[in-house]
Design an enzyme around this catalytic site. Structure first.
Site, PDB file in Angstrom:
ATOM      1  N   LYS A   1       0.847  -1.199   0.000  1.00  0.00           N
ATOM      2  CA  LYS A   1       0.000   0.000   0.000  1.00  0.00           C
ATOM      3  C   LYS A   1       0.880   1.246   0.000  1.00  0.00           C
ATOM      4  CE  LYS A   1      -0.415   0.150   5.047  1.00  0.00           C
ATOM      5  NZ  LYS A   1      -1.327   0.225   6.199  1.00  0.00           N
TER       6      LYS A   1
ATOM      7  N   TYR B   1      16.700  30.335   7.539  1.00  0.00           N
ATOM      8  CA  TYR B   1      15.575  31.187   7.933  1.00  0.00           C
ATOM      9  C   TYR B   1      15.490  31.335   9.450  1.00  0.00           C
ATOM     10  CZ  TYR B   1      13.615  31.093   3.202  1.00  0.00           C
ATOM     11  OH  TYR B   1      13.414  31.259   1.851  1.00  0.00           O
TER      12      TYR B   1
ATOM     13  N   ARG C   1     -10.462   1.177  15.021  1.00  0.00           N
ATOM     14  CA  ARG C   1     -10.576   1.911  13.753  1.00  0.00           C
ATOM     15  C   ARG C   1     -11.638   1.256  12.871  1.00  0.00           C
ATOM     16  NH1 ARG C   1      -4.553   2.209  11.331  1.00  0.00           N
ATOM     17  NH2 ARG C   1      -5.147   0.028  11.040  1.00  0.00           N
TER      18      ARG C   1
END
Length: 362
Positions: free
Chosen positions: A35, A255, A131
């Site tokens: 998958k 940054y 689930r």
């Protein structure tokens, strides 16, 4: 000249890892879980490599199964989430797709379908993951109903372990016990072992195993463990140093200046960033290899670049950088990014040049 960011996939390593998985229970069977594009490794390439060795594959959804069928893969393919629409059942029955059934909608869709061939059902029990899957009482009713349908050719009992990657957790033993209790009333082949279950929990080794992450050379267990040395990493992410700068104490890198030099520092800029799939959240100190020498990420990861410490290294412009792979395990990098190897593997984008070794010619 091509941008040097490269993802190298070693299919021979995946074949090796599959053999490690099936050696845990050689008298039983193991579906190769491919998958999510084979965890980022390329589902078609991986399936073509493993088809001579495996009795079948497992994917999440029918789109992933269709991709494999259109590429010429003929072994059975299990849909781990089952089907989402009754319209999918026609393709499922015509193309030897096995389907999970985890709710009443799927059960009733099969019962109402006019199929040219009966389907193989993997009936899912919720043993604690919460689930997908039927409760034990509902499961027994669903098993009986499916067993009486002419649209169903076979039933395999299916569940999923929540905590098998934590050998100290008592939950795995409890889930296996719940699963075995159902088997007394539903005497069909069983499958509950994922990668961690396959490698560490002998009581989970029933008729079918479902190895996933271990196929790709990454242990499901955190920290030092005895499984990782058995596996061969199959994905290596590399790039090159494209700029070198000499900085002084007080100079900031990247940054928002999240890393500031405390001493004279030599830094290298690497052609790879978060738009390529390298985690932006990677912290200062994340391990990196430059010319085979261990060093660290410094400064915030940018969209297209990141920076590493070259101080004291025999390295400069054009030198090879390994972000993870054969020599630097993804499992070591992942904690520095507050994630796991699965997301490192699946996150690499199409901007990164891809090389596949050990491919099977079809």
């Amino acid at each position: 000249m091509d941008r040097p960011a490269t993802l190298t996939i070693d299919l021979d390593s995946i074949a090796h890892n599959y053999q490690i998985a099936i050696s845990q229970a050689p008298e039983q069977k193991a579906l190769a879980v491919v998958k999510a594009n084979a965890y980022g490794h390329g589902a078609v390439d991986v399936a073509q490599k493993l088809e001579p060795y495996t009795p079948g594959f497992a994917v999440a959804c029918i789109e992933e199964a269709i991709e494999l069928r259109e590429a010429g893969i003929r072994k059975p393919i299990l849909l781990l989430e089952g089907f989402f629409s009754a319209d999918e059942l026609d393709y499922i029955c015509r193309h030897n797709i096995w389907t999970a059934v985890h709710n009443d909608f799927q059960l009733e869709a099969i019962a109402s379908a006019k199929l040219t061939e009966p389907v193989h059902v993997w009936l899912k029990l919720n043993t604690g993951m919460n689930r997908l899957g039927f409760t034990p009482d509902g499961y027994k009713l669903a098993y009986k109903r499916l067993g009486n349908l002419p649209q169903v050719s076979s039933i395999t009992l299916l569940s999923h372990l929540t905590s098998a990657d934590n050998p100290a957790s008592p939950e795995t033993e409890k889930q296996i016990e719940r699963f075995n209790n159902i088997h007394r009333d539903c005497p069909s082949p069983r499958s509950i072992a994922n990668s961690a279950g396959t490698m560490k929990h002998p009581l989970a080794l029933h008729d079918w195993q479902r190895p996933g992450i271990i196929l790709y050379g990454s242990s499901p267990f955190s920290g030092e463990d005895d499984i990782q040395p058995l596996l061969q990493p199959a994905m290596t992410l590399t790039s090159e140093i494209i700029a070198v700068h000499e900085l002084q104490p007080g100079d900031a890198v990247g940054y928002n200046g999240t890393w500031v030099c405390e001493r004279p520092t030599r830094i290298g800029t690497v052609a790879l960033g978060y738009a390529d799939g390298y985690p932006r959240q990677a912290r200062n100190g994340t391990p990196v290899l430059v010319n085979g020498q261990r060093t660290q990420l410094i400064g915030r990861v940018s969209m297209d670049m990141l920076t590493v410490d070259l101080t004291g290294l025999d390295a400069g412009l054009g030198c090879a950088v390994e972000l993870w792979g054969k020599n630097l395990l993804a499992n070591e990098v992942a904690p520095w990014c507050d994630t796991i190897s699965y997301t490192l593997f699946t996150g690499i984008t199409r901007r990164v040049h891809r090389e596949v070794k050990g491919a099977t010619c079809n």
